[in-house]
Design a protein around this motif. Structure first.
Motif, short mmCIF file in Angstrom:
data_model
loop_
_atom_site.label_atom_id
_atom_site.label_comp_id
_atom_site.label_asym_id
_atom_site.label_seq_id
_atom_site.Cartn_x
_atom_site.Cartn_y
_atom_site.Cartn_z
N TYR A 1 0.85 -1.18 0.00
CA TYR A 1 0.00 0.00 0.00
C TYR A 1 0.89 1.23 0.00
O TYR A 1 1.96 1.24 0.61
N ASP A 2 0.43 2.27 -0.68
CA ASP A 2 1.22 3.50 -0.66
C ASP A 2 1.16 4.11 0.74
O ASP A 2 0.37 3.70 1.58
N ARG A 3 1.99 5.07 0.99
CA ARG A 3 2.14 5.63 2.36
C ARG A 3 0.87 6.30 2.88
O ARG A 3 0.60 6.30 4.06
N GLU A 4 0.08 6.87 2.00
CA GLU A 4 -1.14 7.55 2.41
C GLU A 4 -2.34 6.61 2.39
O GLU A 4 -3.47 7.03 2.62
N ASN A 5 -2.11 5.34 2.05
CA ASN A 5 -3.16 4.33 1.97
C ASN A 5 -4.26 4.71 0.98
O ASN A 5 -5.43 4.43 1.19
N LEU A 6 -3.86 5.38 -0.11
CA LEU A 6 -4.83 5.76 -1.15
C LEU A 6 -5.02 4.63 -2.15
O LEU A 6 -6.00 4.61 -2.88
N GLY A 7 -4.08 3.74 -2.22
CA GLY A 7 -4.16 2.65 -3.17
C GLY A 7 -3.00 1.70 -3.01
O GLY A 7 -2.16 1.86 -2.14
N GLN A 8 -2.95 0.73 -3.89
CA GLN A 8 -1.87 -0.24 -3.88
C GLN A 8 -0.75 0.21 -4.81
O GLN A 8 -0.97 0.98 -5.74
N GLU A 9 0.42 -0.28 -4.54
CA GLU A 9 1.57 -0.10 -5.42
C GLU A 9 2.08 -1.48 -5.78
O GLU A 9 2.07 -2.39 -4.96
N ALA A 10 2.52 -1.64 -7.02
CA ALA A 10 3.01 -2.94 -7.47
C ALA A 10 4.36 -2.78 -8.14
O ALA A 10 4.50 -1.99 -9.08
N ASN A 11 5.36 -3.50 -7.64
CA ASN A 11 6.66 -3.55 -8.32
C ASN A 11 6.54 -4.52 -9.48
O ASN A 11 5.90 -5.56 -9.37
N VAL A 12 7.17 -4.16 -10.60
CA VAL A 12 7.07 -4.96 -11.82
C VAL A 12 8.45 -5.49 -12.19
O VAL A 12 9.41 -4.74 -12.31
N GLU A 13 8.55 -6.80 -12.34
CA GLU A 13 9.75 -7.44 -12.86
C GLU A 13 9.62 -7.42 -14.38
O GLU A 13 8.75 -8.08 -14.95
N LEU A 14 10.46 -6.61 -15.03
CA LEU A 14 10.35 -6.43 -16.47
C LEU A 14 10.80 -7.66 -17.24
O LEU A 14 11.60 -8.46 -16.74
N ILE A 15 10.31 -7.78 -18.47
CA ILE A 15 10.70 -8.88 -19.34
C ILE A 15 12.18 -8.80 -19.67
O ILE A 15 12.80 -7.76 -19.55
N ASP A 16 12.73 -9.90 -20.08
CA ASP A 16 14.10 -9.93 -20.58
C ASP A 16 14.06 -9.33 -21.98
O ASP A 16 13.54 -9.93 -22.91
N ASN A 17 14.60 -8.13 -22.13
CA ASN A 17 14.52 -7.45 -23.42
C ASN A 17 15.81 -7.54 -24.22
O ASN A 17 16.02 -6.79 -25.15
N THR A 18 16.65 -8.50 -23.90
CA THR A 18 17.92 -8.63 -24.62
C THR A 18 17.74 -9.21 -26.01
O THR A 18 18.64 -9.12 -26.83
N ASN A 19 16.58 -9.78 -26.29
CA ASN A 19 16.34 -10.38 -27.60
C ASN A 19 15.34 -9.60 -28.44
O ASN A 19 14.71 -10.15 -29.33
#
Length: 72
Positions: A43-61
């Protein structure tokens, strides 16, 4: 490099680690391009919503890249 964070997600929607992330098509990017997967939810610090960390795709190809010039 730190993973990107999607902020201000509605706190009532159900998301979980491992969910896939795609472009929405609401901006200059086409809809349905796979971006990565959710690696962490909090949750964000002000509890206004959720936050999501994203593991990005392997873009080497990547075969094609669009370069956006100008103000976004």
């Amino acid at each position: 490099m730190d993973s990107p964070i999607i902020k201000l997600l509605d706190k009532y929607i159900e998301i979980k680690e491992g969910d896939l992330v795609y472009t929405s098509g609401l901006s200059y990017m086409p809809k349905g391009i796979y971006v990565g997967k959710i690696s962490k939810i909090s949750y964000d610090r002000e509890n206004l919503g959720q936050e999501a960390n994203v593991e990005l795709i392997d873009n080497t190809n990547l075969n094609y890249v669009a370069i956006i010039v100008g103000e976004i």
